[in-house]
Write a protein that holds these residues in place. Structure first.
Motif, short mmCIF file in Angstrom:
data_model
loop_
_atom_site.label_atom_id
_atom_site.label_comp_id
_atom_site.label_asym_id
_atom_site.label_seq_id
_atom_site.Cartn_x
_atom_site.Cartn_y
_atom_site.Cartn_z
N TRP A 42 35.84 43.83 42.22
CA TRP A 42 35.81 44.33 40.84
C TRP A 42 35.65 45.83 40.97
O TRP A 42 35.70 46.36 39.82
N THR A 82 41.79 45.62 39.72
CA THR A 82 42.12 45.51 38.29
C THR A 82 42.44 44.17 37.97
O THR A 82 43.24 43.52 38.83
N LYS A 83 42.54 44.07 36.77
CA LYS A 83 42.97 42.54 36.12
C LYS A 83 44.43 42.92 35.67
O LYS A 83 44.65 43.21 34.46
N SER A 124 47.17 41.34 40.99
CA SER A 124 45.97 40.77 41.60
C SER A 124 45.86 39.46 41.11
O SER A 124 45.48 38.58 41.93
N ILE A 125 46.16 39.02 39.80
CA ILE A 125 45.89 37.69 39.21
C ILE A 125 46.74 36.82 39.98
O ILE A 125 46.64 35.51 40.45
N THR A 170 35.99 35.68 39.16
CA THR A 170 36.90 35.16 39.89
C THR A 170 37.33 33.69 39.70
O THR A 170 38.27 33.31 39.64
N LEU A 227 39.36 33.53 36.61
CA LEU A 227 40.78 33.85 36.70
C LEU A 227 41.50 32.77 37.43
O LEU A 227 42.58 32.55 37.10
#
Length: 206
Positions: free
Chosen positions: A39, A152-153, A157-158, A185, A188
């Motif tokens: 993060w 970053t979100k 990344s996701i 995490t 997500l």
């Protein structure tokens, strides 16, 4: 972290001695898709991703390194100057585009984030499944994948994170940071999936 010991633990089911990725999709019941997540920047995540990828390849398991961080840290670490990157796949989301996205560091395969961010975002705006399908293409051809994810979100990344079956979280911790990272995490990985755990909690390491 003893990277070689960690790699051996992750890859215990694999047979050793393979030198090349399969030319065509094959069944890989013990396949490892390893996502490195943080993060915050500057905690050694990309350095660990490179070290893990190198160790796995030297153990005889063909491993693809996928860098989703658009700051190009992996390109800098590895000294790669070729134009090939994920944009080749985003332009042509098929096998030809996938193969043309791969560079080699010695004999080891690596795929880097696009340098042309504007064109990449435009391509992704047309199809929100491109990053998911990119990881699926990799899963069909490599028994092991190491993914260096941005902190970053965002889709970079996701989307790849949700295709992993092992997550390594990297941080310089206080206890509060550990809790935030693990629970963040985990949140997500269950986002918009009816609470289903895509990666078991015991497979999320710090």
């Amino acid at each position: 972290l003893d990277v070689r010991r960690a790699a051996a633990r992750l890859l215990a089911p694999h047979a050793r001695g393979r030198e090349e990725a399969p030319a065509a999709p094959v069944a890989m019941p013990h396949q490892k898709v390893i996502a490195l997540m943080s993060w915050s920047g500057g905690v050694g995540k990309s350095t660990l991703a490179v070290a893990l990828w190198q160790v796995i390849n030297t153990m005889g398991v063909p491993c693809l390194l996928m860098g989703f961080c658009r700051q190009d840290a992996l390109r800098f670490y590895l000294g790669l100057g070729e134009p090939a990157d994920m944009l080749q796949y985003l332009r042509r989301p098929n096998l030809e585009g996938f193969l043309s996205s791969i560079q080699k560091f010695g004999d080891w395969p690596v795929m880097l984030a696009p340098r042309n961010e504007i064109e990449a975002m435009n391509a992704m705006a047309e199809s929100k499944l491109l990053l998911r399908d990119l990881v699926y293409q990799a899963r069909e051809r490599f028994p092991c994948i190491v993914m260096d994810l941005p902190h970053t979100k965002e889709p970079w990344s996701i989307d790849p994170l949700r295709r992993a079956n092992v997550v390594l979280t990297v941080l310089c911790p206080t206890r509060i940071h550990v809790d935030q990272l693990v629970f963040g995490t985990h949140a997500l990985l269950t986002l918009n999936d009816g609470g289903k755990e895509l990666v078991p909690r015991e497979s999320i390491f710090t």
